[in-house]
Design an enzyme around this catalytic site. Sequence first.
Site, PDB file in Angstrom:
ATOM      1  N   HIS A 127       0.456   6.275   1.298  1.00 17.15           N
ATOM      2  CA  HIS A 127       0.332   6.433   1.612  1.00 17.15           C
ATOM      3  C   HIS A 127       1.143   8.419   0.927  1.00 17.15           C
ATOM      4  O   HIS A 127       1.810   8.073   0.497  1.00 17.15           O
ATOM      5  CB  HIS A 127       0.218   6.668   3.052  1.00 17.15           C
ATOM      6  CG  HIS A 127      -0.705   5.724   3.393  1.00 17.15           C
ATOM      7  ND1 HIS A 127      -1.779   5.597   3.907  1.00 17.15           N
ATOM      8  CD2 HIS A 127       0.114   5.011   4.813  1.00 17.15           C
ATOM      9  CE1 HIS A 127      -1.364   4.649   4.785  1.00 17.15           C
ATOM     10  NE2 HIS A 127      -0.560   3.835   4.845  1.00 17.15           N
TER      11      HIS A 127
ATOM     12  N   TYR B 165      11.745   3.429   0.172  1.00 17.59           N
ATOM     13  CA  TYR B 165      10.537   4.699  -0.741  1.00 17.59           C
ATOM     14  C   TYR B 165       9.359   5.457  -0.091  1.00 17.59           C
ATOM     15  O   TYR B 165       8.853   5.627  -0.110  1.00 17.59           O
ATOM     16  CB  TYR B 165       9.750   3.314  -1.151  1.00 17.59           C
ATOM     17  CG  TYR B 165      10.908   2.282  -1.873  1.00 17.59           C
ATOM     18  CD1 TYR B 165      11.355   2.871  -3.106  1.00 17.59           C
ATOM     19  CD2 TYR B 165      10.811   0.581  -0.742  1.00 17.59           C
ATOM     20  CE1 TYR B 165      12.529   1.889  -3.410  1.00 17.59           C
ATOM     21  CE2 TYR B 165      12.066  -0.485  -1.048  1.00 17.59           C
ATOM     22  CZ  TYR B 165      11.956  -0.035  -2.102  1.00 17.59           C
ATOM     23  OH  TYR B 165      14.015  -0.746  -2.743  1.00 17.59           O
TER      24      TYR B 165
ATOM     25  N   HIS C  29       1.261  -0.880  -0.076  1.00 14.45           N
ATOM     26  CA  HIS C  29       0.029  -0.199   0.386  1.00 14.45           C
ATOM     27  C   HIS C  29       0.815   1.186  -0.130  1.00 14.45           C
ATOM     28  O   HIS C  29       1.716   1.409   0.498  1.00 14.45           O
ATOM     29  CB  HIS C  29      -0.482  -0.144   1.169  1.00 14.45           C
ATOM     30  CG  HIS C  29      -0.183   0.422   2.472  1.00 14.45           C
ATOM     31  ND1 HIS C  29       0.251  -0.456   3.211  1.00 14.45           N
ATOM     32  CD2 HIS C  29      -0.639   1.451   3.332  1.00 14.45           C
ATOM     33  CE1 HIS C  29       0.238  -0.712   4.583  1.00 14.45           C
ATOM     34  NE2 HIS C  29       0.221   1.264   4.579  1.00 14.45           N
TER      35      HIS C  29
END
Length: 175
Positions: A61, A147, A59
């Site tokens: 954000h 990342y 996932h």
Amino acid sequence: MPDYRRLHVKGACWFFTVNLQQRQQTLLIDEIYLLKLCIKQVHQLQPFTINAWVILPEHMHCLWTLPDGDEDYSGRWRAIKKAFSRALASTEYRTASQLQRGERGIWQRRFWEHQIRDDADYLRHLDYIHQNPLKHGWVTRVQDWPYSTFHRYVAQGYYALDWCGDTNMSIHGDA
């Protein structure tokens, strides 16, 4: 069929959570260069400000600010997901419904968005984004996760390199 209602505020700042359908995968970091290329391509065609971003294995954000007069964050996400999906070989599991609709089984259909209300809300979400790799146990120090935009904020003097996500450890400069 559910009626997904989203706020559409031109030029607003938004927090997003976008998930893979199979949450045990590591596809987003396995294909990080492809994902970044897809984001870059969409960003060039439909500009927006990337305030912060973290990409985890399953996932991500981010905080975006849309240009004045623009409210189409859904179109940008659709384009990013579509470009990424089309560039991958079709090897993932797909449900009967996905097969019938011609859909891939990579992404959750929806994403979660939250309009940033004020500076305090922005800062809470900024910290949340950058501490997320630590929260999920991917690293023991935020600085070790490659990342994310964390190092950009360190370079700007907003975070100390050894910031760990604890609000008592946070260093908020003028950035």
